[in-house]
Design a protein around this motif. Sequence first.
Motif, mmCIF file in Angstrom:
data_model
loop_
_atom_site.group_PDB
_atom_site.id
_atom_site.type_symbol
_atom_site.label_atom_id
_atom_site.label_comp_id
_atom_site.label_asym_id
_atom_site.label_seq_id
_atom_site.Cartn_x
_atom_site.Cartn_y
_atom_site.Cartn_z
ATOM 1 N N SER A 70 35.227 42.722 36.468
ATOM 2 C CA SER A 70 35.416 41.311 36.104
ATOM 3 C C SER A 70 36.830 40.854 36.430
ATOM 4 C CB SER A 70 35.131 41.092 34.615
ATOM 5 O OG SER A 70 33.769 41.272 34.359
ATOM 6 N N ASN A 71 37.786 41.775 36.349
ATOM 7 C CA ASN A 71 39.177 41.442 36.691
ATOM 8 C C ASN A 71 39.323 41.046 38.157
ATOM 9 O OD1 ASN A 71 40.503 41.741 34.218
ATOM 10 N ND2 ASN A 71 40.481 43.963 34.435
ATOM 11 N N LEU A 72 38.359 41.427 38.986
ATOM 12 C CA LEU A 72 38.419 41.078 40.406
ATOM 13 C C LEU A 72 37.972 39.634 40.656
ATOM 14 C CD1 LEU A 72 36.933 44.391 41.797
ATOM 15 C CD2 LEU A 72 39.309 43.625 42.004
ATOM 16 N N GLN A 73 37.382 38.990 39.650
ATOM 17 C CA GLN A 73 36.921 37.608 39.809
ATOM 18 C C GLN A 73 38.102 36.648 39.974
ATOM 19 O OE1 GLN A 73 33.977 36.592 40.384
ATOM 20 N NE2 GLN A 73 32.605 38.135 39.557
ATOM 21 N N ASP A 74 39.153 36.867 39.204
ATOM 22 C CA ASP A 74 40.264 35.904 39.235
ATOM 23 C C ASP A 74 41.637 36.558 39.095
ATOM 24 O OD1 ASP A 74 40.162 36.717 36.627
ATOM 25 O OD2 ASP A 74 39.831 34.741 35.769
ATOM 26 N N ASN A 75 41.695 37.856 39.325
ATOM 27 C CA ASN A 75 42.957 38.555 39.108
ATOM 28 C C ASN A 75 43.184 39.635 40.172
ATOM 29 O OD1 ASN A 75 45.320 39.379 37.894
ATOM 30 N ND2 ASN A 75 44.313 40.562 36.295
ATOM 31 N N VAL A 76 43.113 39.245 41.446
ATOM 32 C CA VAL A 76 43.346 40.187 42.541
ATOM 33 C C VAL A 76 44.842 40.283 42.791
ATOM 34 C CG1 VAL A 76 42.903 40.663 44.985
ATOM 35 C CG2 VAL A 76 41.101 39.655 43.573
ATOM 36 N N SER A 77 45.320 41.514 42.918
ATOM 37 C CA SER A 77 46.750 41.723 43.146
ATOM 38 C C SER A 77 47.185 41.097 44.474
ATOM 39 C CB SER A 77 47.076 43.216 43.166
ATOM 40 O OG SER A 77 46.783 43.783 41.923
ATOM 41 N N TYR A 78 48.401 40.613 44.467
ATOM 42 C CA TYR A 78 48.962 39.979 45.660
ATOM 43 C C TYR A 78 49.730 40.999 46.471
ATOM 44 C CZ TYR A 78 52.385 37.463 48.451
ATOM 45 O OH TYR A 78 53.175 37.046 49.479
ATOM 46 N N ARG A 79 49.558 40.949 47.786
ATOM 47 C CA ARG A 79 50.376 41.739 48.702
ATOM 48 C C ARG A 79 51.190 40.769 49.533
ATOM 49 N NH1 ARG A 79 46.058 46.107 50.881
ATOM 50 N NH2 ARG A 79 45.967 47.342 48.995
#
Length: 191
Positions: A70-79
Amino acid sequence: MKSLFLTFCRVFYIPIIFFIFLCLPYFFKKSYKKRLKKTFEALGPVFIKCGQSISLKPYLFSKETIEACSNLQDNVSYRHMDIKKEIGKYYNDFIFESTIPIASGSIASVFKARLNNGDEVAVKILKPNTKDLIKSDLLILKLASRFLNLFSIFKRLKIKSVVKNIEDTLLNEIDFNNEATNLMKIKENSF
């Protein structure tokens, strides 16, 4: 040829990443949720979409897996990305307030900027190598789904249709012209 080489490399890369992120940290007592999220992020946009898809299927996966995905819905880490390189000739049309995005997803990051006339805008930029990674990983997933479909348990899960859904979603999402057209329609209908 470049795409074929990338696909060949990713066939070996994907299992190695799964092992590194999911198995090795187990010995160091890292959180399963964090390991799973980092694994999907390390594998790229297609696998982030797979994780997002998993998060919507509580009847198939454990509660802990659903929460992690669920964290991948709106909380993808930035590179970090080189904004100038990624948008090329359009770079001088904007004055970027920061190189850190205000939002980051599976395929793109959004940056706050101003037009040369002073208007504040959001600029959505495709992450580096996203199109090549998507093509490569979709090919791998299609081949894997064909193989898994040989087994009755996987036929019931309809893996081929899941892969097709991910493919359609991603190809639609990387078409920013389509998104711009839809935003213009919303603007026309709102005012």
